[in-house]
Design a protein around this motif. Structure first.
Motif, mmCIF file in Angstrom:
data_model
loop_
_atom_site.group_PDB
_atom_site.id
_atom_site.type_symbol
_atom_site.label_atom_id
_atom_site.label_comp_id
_atom_site.label_asym_id
_atom_site.label_seq_id
_atom_site.Cartn_x
_atom_site.Cartn_y
_atom_site.Cartn_z
ATOM 1 N N GLN A 89 -10.851 -19.146 63.982
ATOM 2 C CA GLN A 89 -11.745 -20.081 64.103
ATOM 3 C C GLN A 89 -12.172 -21.113 62.761
ATOM 4 O OE1 GLN A 89 -14.235 -21.375 66.467
ATOM 5 N NE2 GLN A 89 -14.421 -22.992 64.998
ATOM 6 N N ALA A 94 -16.533 -25.805 62.220
ATOM 7 C CA ALA A 94 -18.079 -25.243 62.474
ATOM 8 C C ALA A 94 -19.025 -26.038 61.529
ATOM 9 C CB ALA A 94 -17.919 -23.633 62.370
ATOM 10 N N LYS A 228 -14.433 -16.801 71.445
ATOM 11 C CA LYS A 228 -14.358 -17.775 70.528
ATOM 12 C C LYS A 228 -15.693 -18.771 70.451
ATOM 13 C CE LYS A 228 -11.461 -22.074 69.757
ATOM 14 N NZ LYS A 228 -10.207 -22.754 70.157
ATOM 15 N N ARG A 232 -18.172 -19.455 66.971
ATOM 16 C CA ARG A 232 -18.324 -20.704 66.803
ATOM 17 C C ARG A 232 -19.894 -20.807 66.478
ATOM 18 N NH1 ARG A 232 -16.685 -23.486 70.678
ATOM 19 N NH2 ARG A 232 -14.520 -23.771 69.983
#
Length: 251
Positions: A89, A94, A228, A232
């Protein structure tokens, strides 16, 4: 495991770490250990198409923690090879999602990346602690937190003056304390009267805008294998908790 040490450091701690790691896990790609002269960059792992690089400062490579630090980086490599979402990620994505439309001072932005890295470290240490004794790690966490508290900013002594010494930033020190407690509680490493708790609470007292308990619980309860999108959201949430309203969960 194919592991090669480059840079003149003793090979024994790294070979010992590899032997211990291989009792439970495997790495498909070779590992090159590169010893660096910068003491401020203790260790970090680099991942490439057909190999990994374990970067380590000369000071760390010759310390009593060399094997444990190497084990931690081997764990990051294993997470990378297995495709764990925490190691794929994008932290930048983010942070952007969490802070879109906000103006954030540079030091806090740097802290956001450090906090996101703590999440990756939790998943790496889940592997590390399954093969290695925890005593040295606990002592390391304790010494690092004690050093940060000793290095906290001090007032200049002039009436009305602001805190002027550089020192450790109390806010990120409080978050780091939450990470340390989360790690030891996630793996049941210490009793509730351990000195680490006293140090952590002192760090929390120094940063009243940061909820020590909030960050401890965030790191402690990270799901073992999130999707995922779940991961996130986790990163976005923790960044918001730090920058937007650090105490919102505690209050």
């Amino acid at each position: 495991m194919d592991l090669r040490v480059v840079g003149g450091a003793p090979a024994d701690p790294f070979l010992s770490a590899a032997d211990l790691f291989e009792t439970e896990f495997e790495l498909s790609y070779p590992v090159f250990v590169r010893v660096r002269d910068d003491p401020d960059s203790r260790t970090w792992a680099g991942h490439y198409q057909d190999h990994h690089v374990l970067n380590i400062s000369r000071q760390a490579a010759t310390s009593a923690m060399a094997r444990e630090l190497a084990l931690h980086e081997l764990s990051h490599m294993a997470r990378n090879e297995e495709g764990h979402v925490s190691h794929y990620q994008s932290t930048r994505e983010a942070v952007f999602l969490a802070l879109a439309g906000r103006t954030v001072e540079r030091r806090k932005l740097a802290h956001c990346y450090q906090i996101a890295n703590h999440c990756k470290d939790i998943y790496a240490d889940d592997l590390t602690l399954s093969v290695a004794p925890a005593d040295k790690l606990v002592q390391f966490l304790e010494s690092q937190l004690a050093a940060a508290l000793a290095d906290r900013p001090q007032a200049s002594g002039r009436p009305g003056s602001r805190l002027v010494t550089a020192g450790s930033d109390p806010e990120i020190t409080a978050v780091n304390a939450g990470f340390a407690l989360a790690l030891v509680e996630r793996h049941d490493l210490v009793e509730s009267d351990h000195r680490l708790y006293d140090l952590a609470h002192a760090a929390g007292d120094d940063a009243p805008s940061v909820s020590l308990e909030t960050f401890k619980e965030h790191f402690r309860t990270l799901a073992d294998d999130p999707s995922k999108s779940e991961y996130r959201r986790t990163l976005v949430d923790v960044v918001k908790r730090y920058v937007v309203n650090p105490r919102m969960a505690a209050d």
